[in-house]
Design a protein around this motif. Structure first.
Motif, PDB file in Angstrom:
ATOM      1  N   ASP B 313     -35.031 -39.358 120.701  1.00 24.67           N
ATOM      2  CA  ASP B 313     -35.604 -38.602 121.815  1.00 24.67           C
ATOM      3  C   ASP B 313     -35.278 -39.230 123.157  1.00 24.67           C
ATOM      4  OD1 ASP B 313     -36.599 -36.618 120.243  1.00 24.67           O
ATOM      5  OD2 ASP B 313     -38.623 -37.465 120.089  1.00 24.67           O
ATOM      6  N   ALA B 314     -35.330 -40.557 123.210  1.00 21.50           N
ATOM      7  CA  ALA B 314     -35.021 -41.251 124.467  1.00 21.50           C
ATOM      8  C   ALA B 314     -33.581 -40.951 124.872  1.00 21.50           C
ATOM      9  CB  ALA B 314     -35.227 -42.754 124.302  1.00 21.50           C
ATOM     10  N   GLN B 315     -32.676 -40.934 123.897  1.00 18.61           N
ATOM     11  CA  GLN B 315     -31.276 -40.652 124.197  1.00 18.61           C
ATOM     12  C   GLN B 315     -31.078 -39.179 124.572  1.00 18.61           C
ATOM     13  OE1 GLN B 315     -28.132 -42.429 121.857  1.00 18.61           O
ATOM     14  NE2 GLN B 315     -29.636 -43.460 120.579  1.00 18.61           N
ATOM     15  N   TYR B 316     -31.735 -38.331 123.824  1.00 20.47           N
ATOM     16  CA  TYR B 316     -31.603 -36.897 124.070  1.00 20.47           C
ATOM     17  C   TYR B 316     -32.057 -36.547 125.485  1.00 20.47           C
ATOM     18  CZ  TYR B 316     -33.052 -31.985 124.013  1.00 20.47           C
ATOM     19  OH  TYR B 316     -33.251 -30.675 124.337  1.00 20.47           O
ATOM     20  N   ILE B 333     -19.264 -37.016 126.344  1.00 22.78           N
ATOM     21  CA  ILE B 333     -20.121 -38.166 126.062  1.00 22.78           C
ATOM     22  C   ILE B 333     -19.397 -39.082 125.080  1.00 22.78           C
ATOM     23  CG2 ILE B 333     -22.351 -38.950 125.193  1.00 22.78           C
ATOM     24  CD1 ILE B 333     -23.545 -36.270 125.975  1.00 22.78           C
ATOM     25  N   ARG B 334     -19.187 -40.301 125.514  1.00 25.71           N
ATOM     26  CA  ARG B 334     -18.526 -41.268 124.642  1.00 25.71           C
ATOM     27  C   ARG B 334     -19.579 -41.994 123.825  1.00 25.71           C
ATOM     28  NH1 ARG B 334     -15.449 -46.205 127.345  1.00 25.71           N
ATOM     29  NH2 ARG B 334     -17.587 -46.918 127.582  1.00 25.71           N
ATOM     30  N   THR B 335     -19.364 -42.073 122.521  1.00 33.01           N
ATOM     31  CA  THR B 335     -20.331 -42.778 121.679  1.00 33.01           C
ATOM     32  C   THR B 335     -20.282 -44.271 121.994  1.00 33.01           C
ATOM     33  OG1 THR B 335     -18.740 -42.990 119.882  1.00 33.01           O
ATOM     34  CG2 THR B 335     -20.177 -41.049 119.846  1.00 33.01           C
ATOM     35  N   LEU B 336     -21.303 -44.963 121.547  1.00 33.82           N
ATOM     36  CA  LEU B 336     -21.534 -46.363 121.897  1.00 33.82           C
ATOM     37  C   LEU B 336     -20.277 -47.237 121.809  1.00 33.82           C
ATOM     38  CD1 LEU B 336     -23.700 -48.401 122.678  1.00 33.82           C
ATOM     39  CD2 LEU B 336     -24.149 -48.729 120.245  1.00 33.82           C
ATOM     40  N   ASP B 337     -19.966 -47.887 122.925  1.00 35.38           N
ATOM     41  CA  ASP B 337     -18.799 -48.768 122.988  1.00 35.38           C
ATOM     42  C   ASP B 337     -19.279 -50.183 123.263  1.00 35.38           C
ATOM     43  OD1 ASP B 337     -16.297 -49.865 123.184  1.00 35.38           O
ATOM     44  OD2 ASP B 337     -15.787 -48.936 125.095  1.00 35.38           O
ATOM     45  N   ILE B 338     -20.048 -50.720 122.319  1.00 33.62           N
ATOM     46  CA  ILE B 338     -20.598 -52.057 122.520  1.00 33.62           C
ATOM     47  C   ILE B 338     -19.767 -53.047 121.723  1.00 33.62           C
ATOM     48  CG2 ILE B 338     -22.277 -52.395 120.629  1.00 33.62           C
ATOM     49  CD1 ILE B 338     -23.189 -52.459 124.350  1.00 33.62           C
ATOM     50  N   GLY B 339     -19.929 -54.339 122.036  1.00 29.11           N
ATOM     51  CA  GLY B 339     -19.089 -55.369 121.440  1.00 29.11           C
ATOM     52  C   GLY B 339     -18.063 -55.757 122.478  1.00 29.11           C
ATOM     53  N   GLY B 340     -17.129 -56.600 122.132  1.00 20.84           N
ATOM     54  CA  GLY B 340     -16.169 -57.060 123.124  1.00 20.84           C
ATOM     55  C   GLY B 340     -16.901 -57.862 124.176  1.00 20.84           C
ATOM     56  N   ASP B 341     -16.760 -57.448 125.441  1.00 23.58           N
ATOM     57  CA  ASP B 341     -17.438 -58.193 126.502  1.00 23.58           C
ATOM     58  C   ASP B 341     -18.871 -57.717 126.713  1.00 23.58           C
ATOM     59  OD1 ASP B 341     -16.609 -55.746 127.414  1.00 23.58           O
ATOM     60  OD2 ASP B 341     -16.168 -56.447 129.445  1.00 23.58           O
ATOM     61  N   LYS B 342     -19.229 -56.629 126.026  1.00 19.00           N
ATOM     62  CA  LYS B 342     -20.576 -56.095 126.211  1.00 19.00           C
ATOM     63  C   LYS B 342     -21.414 -56.380 124.970  1.00 19.00           C
ATOM     64  CE  LYS B 342     -18.232 -52.447 127.363  1.00 19.00           C
ATOM     65  NZ  LYS B 342     -17.799 -51.073 127.579  1.00 19.00           N
ATOM     66  N   GLN B 343     -22.456 -57.171 125.132  1.00 19.22           N
ATOM     67  CA  GLN B 343     -23.274 -57.579 123.991  1.00 19.22           C
ATOM     68  C   GLN B 343     -24.727 -57.215 124.237  1.00 19.22           C
ATOM     69  OE1 GLN B 343     -22.354 -59.084 121.184  1.00 19.22           O
ATOM     70  NE2 GLN B 343     -20.248 -59.689 121.583  1.00 19.22           N
ATOM     71  N   LEU B 344     -25.435 -56.945 123.164  1.00 17.10           N
ATOM     72  CA  LEU B 344     -26.867 -56.707 123.266  1.00 17.10           C
ATOM     73  C   LEU B 344     -27.566 -57.566 122.225  1.00 17.10           C
ATOM     74  CD1 LEU B 344     -27.010 -52.841 123.691  1.00 17.10           C
ATOM     75  CD2 LEU B 344     -27.616 -54.563 125.378  1.00 17.10           C
ATOM     76  N   ALA B 345     -28.583 -58.292 122.678  1.00 16.70           N
ATOM     77  CA  ALA B 345     -29.243 -59.269 121.803  1.00 16.70           C
ATOM     78  C   ALA B 345     -29.747 -58.632 120.500  1.00 16.70           C
ATOM     79  CB  ALA B 345     -30.386 -59.928 122.549  1.00 16.70           C
ATOM     80  N   TYR B 346     -30.429 -57.469 120.625  1.00 14.79           N
ATOM     81  CA  TYR B 346     -31.057 -56.925 119.422  1.00 14.79           C
ATOM     82  C   TYR B 346     -30.056 -56.401 118.394  1.00 14.79           C
ATOM     83  CZ  TYR B 346     -30.575 -52.323 121.752  1.00 14.79           C
ATOM     84  OH  TYR B 346     -30.088 -51.207 122.370  1.00 14.79           O
ATOM     85  N   ARG B 377     -26.970 -37.311 116.704  1.00 13.27           N
ATOM     86  CA  ARG B 377     -27.992 -36.256 116.742  1.00 13.27           C
ATOM     87  C   ARG B 377     -28.424 -35.982 118.183  1.00 13.27           C
ATOM     88  NH1 ARG B 377     -31.843 -34.723 112.318  1.00 13.27           N
ATOM     89  NH2 ARG B 377     -33.343 -34.665 114.037  1.00 13.27           N
ATOM     90  N   ALA B 378     -28.621 -37.042 118.953  1.00 12.76           N
ATOM     91  CA  ALA B 378     -29.045 -36.881 120.353  1.00 12.76           C
ATOM     92  C   ALA B 378     -27.971 -36.144 121.161  1.00 12.76           C
ATOM     93  CB  ALA B 378     -29.348 -38.243 120.970  1.00 12.76           C
ATOM     94  N   ILE B 379     -26.706 -36.508 120.938  1.00 12.46           N
ATOM     95  CA  ILE B 379     -25.612 -35.861 121.671  1.00 12.46           C
ATOM     96  C   ILE B 379     -25.517 -34.381 121.276  1.00 12.46           C
ATOM     97  CG2 ILE B 379     -23.090 -35.799 122.005  1.00 12.46           C
ATOM     98  CD1 ILE B 379     -23.097 -38.869 121.625  1.00 12.46           C
ATOM     99  N   LEU B 380     -25.617 -34.139 119.977  1.00 15.61           N
ATOM    100  CA  LEU B 380     -25.530 -32.752 119.507  1.00 15.61           C
ATOM    101  C   LEU B 380     -26.657 -31.904 120.089  1.00 15.61           C
ATOM    102  CD1 LEU B 380     -24.476 -33.387 115.809  1.00 15.61           C
ATOM    103  CD2 LEU B 380     -23.229 -31.940 117.448  1.00 15.61           C
ATOM    104  N   SER B 414     -28.203 -32.360 109.348  1.00 13.48           N
ATOM    105  CA  SER B 414     -29.613 -32.767 109.427  1.00 13.48           C
ATOM    106  C   SER B 414     -30.339 -32.001 110.531  1.00 13.48           C
ATOM    107  CB  SER B 414     -29.726 -34.278 109.629  1.00 13.48           C
ATOM    108  OG  SER B 414     -29.318 -34.626 110.925  1.00 13.48           O
ATOM    109  N   LEU B 415     -29.607 -31.683 111.620  1.00 14.10           N
ATOM    110  CA  LEU B 415     -30.245 -30.905 112.696  1.00 14.10           C
ATOM    111  C   LEU B 415     -30.560 -29.487 112.217  1.00 14.10           C
ATOM    112  CD1 LEU B 415     -28.205 -32.021 115.848  1.00 14.10           C
ATOM    113  CD2 LEU B 415     -30.587 -32.542 115.342  1.00 14.10           C
TER     114      LEU B 415
END
Lengths: 87, 577
Positions: B313-316, B333-346, B377-380, B414-415
């Motif tokens: 819901d937050a993403q939607y 909308i580009r799907t998550l491009d994390i990793g490389g130089d972009k890191q998230l602790a969780y 799902r949020a993007i759709l 699923s939607l």
């Protein structure tokens, strides 16, 4: 050497502004100054870090010691300052 | 007056007051010192500088904010004035033959720990005061220090002067006052440049010796066309500069008129000019009237600054809002491009020796299907509100694309089950940003609905040169023939298959290369919002039929310089009309 006792009366103890004022006062004198609390811990009243780290609370009795050219003047004023801290 | 040269990161003119960001490392460098007297003198000087700085801040805070804030700096001055404390540091420096900043750091650590261990909340906080003061002194000694963002927010026309800027800092600054950015480091795709382009302000990067020349508060002239920075210009120079920038403003007004109109070449080829976005600020300022949509919506910001993954819901809410605001125009909308130089602790991504070649982007998403599923799902769901398309980053094989498309189908399924609306025919495309995708582009074109060339990564991977490393910037060049040929290959594959292809990296707004993209038949260019009008304006001056032969010749040239020279003369002809 000047030695005399004083009592901290204000509720917050030697905190914040009173601590800063004490340091400002002590820096005016050339004598070596020392304050000793009831448990015998000594601190340097010219050093704000030292004064704060001592954490002297309301009701504490302390001993003021001054050694040097202006020891009597210094000691007298410091004791006066501490005893005169507002309620 | 002093003039320094750098590289233009974002073109334009600006003038204002210098606010300097000085970096202080968490732990100062430790080195041996034998001349103690000199070390003591160095300390004395730094202390004097800090004293003056605190006094000034105290005065300014008293005037502009209030007495309580001013008192903080009074307390700082008292700590700075603590001879007993600093004498201990000086003695340590002498007895251990170690540099004074390291000695201060060690003393400070001990004292701060003691304060933190106290019960009294007032005293607990004093540990932080002492650390801040020591940080300033250490910063001063090592030529760094101070939170520049506070200072930046108190000056009306700010020119930020820094070694480099981090994303966190760019967030903290009050952007309405910033007129220009000047940095010592950084390539043409660094955060500094991306920020400058998004704000539409000039930036000059790679200015050697910058921090040695600017101490703060000087008047600074930024000419980000020529890449020069002038410190303390004389009156005549300054006046001349102001006139020049007035003329520039007029031209910009013309560009802004073009932004709202469709872009078409002289001979009638239409090109969509969209914008890149992907942070709260630029999303807030997104204006569908001034472009043809969003060519790249980076979604990483939705995942940042929070303790755990954002739920569907937050993403939607974010994607749906932007889709509605685009009023039917395209939103990729580009799907998550994390990793490389972009890191998230969780996300708990294991540390890698080579993150740019490691576990990132689509690889991570395919490996964590539940994370991917939530986002899809949020993007759709957002696709029910407008022209949303979905795009996968970092594709290197057709299998990956197939697998990702299966994930889209599962999300759709699923939607449907939940009775939630979405666009059944949502277009699914890929970023072409790896040499692998370029080489496989003929096959990928059969399975993707569109291509978007991510030139920043493509250049980096094709030329094997880090875009942040200024020593290899001469290789990280969009005019590198290998890069141009890779793009031509992708363009040919897309054209043959009849799918749209665009460019969403920095080169999309490169004036010099624009004729190349037009000649190759680009259908979409996605640029920083501030560049959209200009690019549309420039497209309108190109006659595709007339430039195609000249562009074809580029691909057989033998050096970057030859390519640049030819593009330069082509641009010269175009501007003559």
């Amino acid at each position: 050497m000047f030695t005399a006792n004083a009592t901290i009366k204000n509720p917050t103890g030697l905190h914040a502004r009173p601590a800063a004022q004490l340091v400002a006062l002590c820096k005016k004198f050339s004598s070596d100054l020392q304050i000793t609390d009831a448990s015998g811990n000594k601190f340097d009243p010219k050093s704000i870090i030292s004064v704060l780290s001592a954490g002297i609370k309301q009701g504490s009795d302390v001993q003021v010691t001054a050694t040097g050219a202006d020891e009597d003047d210094a000691g007298g004023q410091i004791v006066g300052f501490i005893n005169g801290l507002a309620e | 007056m002093k003039t320094l040269k750098g590289i233009s990161g974002s073109k334009g003119y600006a003038s204002g007051t210098a606010v300097v960001k000085r970096d202080a490392p968490a732990v100062p460098q430790r080195y041996e010192v034998t001349d103690h007297a000199a070390e003591e003198e160095r300390f004395r000087k730094a202390r004097g500088v800090c004293e003056a700085r605190f006094s000034e801040l105290e005065e300014r805070a008293a005037r502009d904010i209030g007495p309580d804030e001013a008192e903080i700096f009074g307390a700082y001055r008292m700590i700075l004035d603590d001879d007993a404390f600093f004498q201990k540091a000086l003695s340590r420096s002498q007895s251990e033959s170690v540099n004074i900043e390291y000695a201060i750091y060690e003393e400070c650590r001990g004292v701060a720990a003691m304060f933190e261990g106290m019960d009294d909340p007032y005293l607990k906080e004093r540990g932080a005061d002492i650390e801040n003061v020591c940080g300033e002194v250490i910063g001063c000694l090592s030529g760094a220090g101070g939170d520049f963002t506070i200072e930046a927010n108190s000056v009306s026309d700010v020119i930020i002067v820094a070694r480099d800027l981090t994303p966190a800092e760019t967030v903290k600054m009050d952007k309405s006052r910033i007129r220009g950015l000047v940095t010592e480091r950084g390539g043409t795709t660094s955060h500094t440049v991306i920020l400058a382009k998004a704000l539409g302000i000039p930036a000059i990067i790679g200015v050697e010796g910058l921090l040695g020349e600017v101490s703060g508060r000087e008047r600074i002239i930024v000419d980000a066309y020529g890449g020069t920075v002038q410190i303390d210009p004389d009156e005549a120079t300054f006046r001349e500069f102001v006139e020049k920038s007035e003329r520039e403003k007029k031209l910009n007004r013309e560009y802004s008129l073009s932004a709202g109109k469709p872009a078409q070449t002289i001979d009638g080829f239409h090109i969509d000019v969209l914008v890149n976005t992907g942070d709260a600020d630029s999303i807030k300022s997104f204006d569908a009237e001034k472009c043809d949509g969003i060519g790249l919506l980076r979604t990483e910001f939705v995942y940042m600054g929070r303790p755990d993954y954002p739920d569907e819901d937050a993403q939607y809410e974010v994607y749906g809002d932007i889709a509605r605001r685009a009023s039917g125009k395209e939103v990729i909308i580009r799907t998550l491009d994390i990793g490389g130089d972009k890191q998230l602790a969780y996300m708990d991504i294991p540390k890698e020796d080579n993150p740019f070649l490691g576990y990132r982007a689509i690889r991570l998403c395919l490996d964590r299907p539940e994370v991917f599923h939530t986002q899809l799902r949020a993007i759709l769901r957002a696709s029910a509100h407008g022209g949303v398309k979905v795009m996968f980053p970092m594709i290197v094989t057709a299998e990956e694309l197939r697998q990702a498309k299966e994930c889209v189908e599962r999300a759709k399924e699923s939607l449907r089950g939940d009775g939630l609306a979405f666009n059944e025919n949502i277009a699914v495309g890929i970023m072409v940003e790896t040499p692998a995708a370029a080489l496989l582009s003929d096959q990928l074109a059969e399975e993707a609905d569109f291509f978007s060339i991510g030139s920043n990564d493509l250049i980096q991977y094709v030329t094997v040169s880090d875009r942040m490393n200024e020593r290899v910037q001469y290789l990280y060049d969009s005019c590198n023939l290998s890069v141009l040929r890779a793009i031509r290959m992708v363009a040919a594959s897309a054209t043959k298959r009849g799918i749209p292809w665009g460019i969403c990296g920095e080169v999309a707004s490169d004036e010099l290369l624009l004729p190349v993209w037009v000649a190759l038949g680009v259908t979409e260019l996605s640029v920083a919002p501030s560049q959209a009008g200009k690019i549309k304006h420039l497209i309108g001056r190109i006659d595709k039929a007339k430039i195609t032969a000249a562009v074809e010749r580029l691909f057989d040239m033998r050096s970057i310089q030859d390519v640049k020279d030819s593009l330069g003369s082509l641009q010269g002809e175009l501007s003559k009309g």
